[in-house]
Design a protein around this motif. Structure first.
Motif: not given
Lengths: 95, 357
Positions: B78, B111, B114, B187, B191
């Motif tokens: 990411e 992301h 996370y 996430t 997306e």
């Protein structure tokens, strides 16, 4: 190069008024004030919250999964705490 | 869904555009916790009952290490993934596209964070994870070692690379490790915007001049095969032995084989390409009525391994950029830490005065 990891904070977000704060994840920040700001950028980029709490991860005291049985056992034999324990005559309302 | 404000009501993708729109993420989020019925000191029982393993539960060391490796590599991907797209922020053709691209790149950072948070619950330090990325001990997805040569690449990345990522990530919302599953739910919800903006970008181009249409086709020609390779090596049939798939599936980390997810991605994407008049660069691509799936050509696995091991067009550039920005950001972290220390000292001094009075 300074590479000590900044302190870890756990983040709790209230999705909207009337709901309680819910744990959403964690974030590193030098202090609590920055943690709130960073948490806003990380966890509420799409209006997921109206309020944020941060708590230093090191300040959280938790029960241990190892003690699950002994720790929660005392509640196990007190079924009289549940309304279904009691027998009442049939046909009554609001009881 | 996010980003719907930007989408034409006649969008060819009306209806579920991708796997994250199909309800699977919501279903994973609605997972019912039955951990109270299980002996939590018994890891196998938790897995057998399809329950989530939480950070302080007993778990086999190999399970812990597998997750650290997988989550860290996912996080690194990411973070590195910000670079090929960030490359076009200053050259986005309109303010609208620039704002979208900035928001998307910021999401990629999110992301990554996370995922680093999820990895840390397994008892590894953030600085250690970054060290392992910087010194090459941990990898990131090889897709990010390909260059973004034209503006259309931003569309192809959103549509194909993020589309493949969603296909991979939706089953991870049901991963046996709780913090990873929860990070994936967040996430995946984000997306969808990434994939749609990419598709819309390409759609705009194919409705433009001949040169713009050619640019869109060229971008898809270059990104199609790397996107298929993103699902990882073949792992069904004669390829089922070796690799991590069987163990990861037994542990409930992985839910579907690489080949299965790849097939689903092809099946989902081909009609989208046809709808906007983009040609998939695969002469062997054909609907197989018997199988109920599209047949497709062979992936160049030599290229996949070569790029993964460091010999892609941008490997050195991506890593140098990452290390440089980490080093150049050190003063920000130092300043923030110094400020925090100063504030703490002041508070302590004030508290001392208070108690003396």
């Amino acid at each position: 190069m300074s590479d000590t990891t900044l302190p870890l904070f756990e983040v709790f977000v209230r999705a909207k008024r009337g709901l309680s704060h819910v744990h959403v994840g964690s974030i590193h920040a030098p202090d609590a004030t920055m943690a709130v700001r960073n948490a806003r950028d990380l966890y509420t980029r799409r209006q997921e919250g109206v309020s944020i709490w941060v708590v230093a991860a090191s300040d959280i005291v938790a029960s241990s999964p190892d003690e699950k049985d002994s720790f929660f056992d005392p509640a196990g034999d007190k079924i009289y705490r549940h309304p279904t324990f009691y027998t009442v005559p049939e046909g009554l309302e609001y009881l | 869904m996010y980003g719907n404000d930007f989408v034409d009501p006649n969008d060819p993708g009306a209806g579920p555009l991708n796997a994250a729109d199909g309800g699977a993420v919501e279903a994973a989020a609605a997972h019912v916790d039955r951990r109270s019925e299980i002996d939590l000191s018994d890891f196998d029982a938790i897995i057998a009952a399809d329950q989530r393993v939480e950070p302080r539960d007993v778990m086999p060391e190999e399970y812990r290490q597998t997750l650290i490796r997988q989550i860290a590599q996912h996080a690194h991907s990411e973070i590195i993934g910000m670079q090929p797209e960030g490359n076009w922020i200053t050259r986005a053709p309109s303010l609208r596209r620039k704002a979208i691209l900035i928001a998307k790149v910021q999401d990629e950072a999110g992301h990554g964070l996370y995922l680093y948070s999820a990895a840390e619950t397994l008892g590894i330090d953030r600085a250690e994870l970054l060290d392992r990325l910087h010194n090459g001990k941990q990898k990131y997805s090889s897709i990010f070692n390909y260059p973004t040569l034209t503006w259309a690449d931003i569309g192809a990345i959103g549509w194909l690379v993020d589309g493949a990522a969603i296909m991979n990530q939706v089953p991870l919302c049901r991963c046996s490790y709780g913090p990873y599953a929860r990070a994936m739910i967040r996430t995946c919800k984000e997306e969808s915007f990434h994939q749609r903006q990419g598709f819309e970008l390409l759609w705009d181009l194919v409705r433009g001049t001949e040169a713009q249409k050619a640019m869109a086709q060229d971008a898809v020609n270059r990104w199609w095969w790397p996107a298929l390779a993103m699902f990882g090596p073949r792992d069904t049939g004669e390829h089922a032995t070796g690799g991590h798939t069987a163990q990861s599936m037994a542990w409930g980390i992985k839910r579907f084989s690489n080949d299965d997810l790849r097939q689903r991605f092809v099946d989902m994407t081909v009609p989208q390409a046809e709808r906007i008049g983009i040609t998939i660069p695969d002469p062997k691509l054909a609907w197989n009525a018997e199988r109920g799936h599209y047949d497709f050509g062979d992936i160049d696995w030599d290229e996949f391994w070569r790029v993964l091991k460091g010999d892609g067009a941008c490997n050195a550039q991506r890593m140098a950029r990452r290390v440089t920005s980490h080093e150049q950001g050190a003063w920000v972290r130092d300043a923030a830490a110094a400020y925090a220390a100063k504030q703490a000292a002041r508070q302590q001094a004030a508290a001392g005065e208070g108690s003396a009075a």
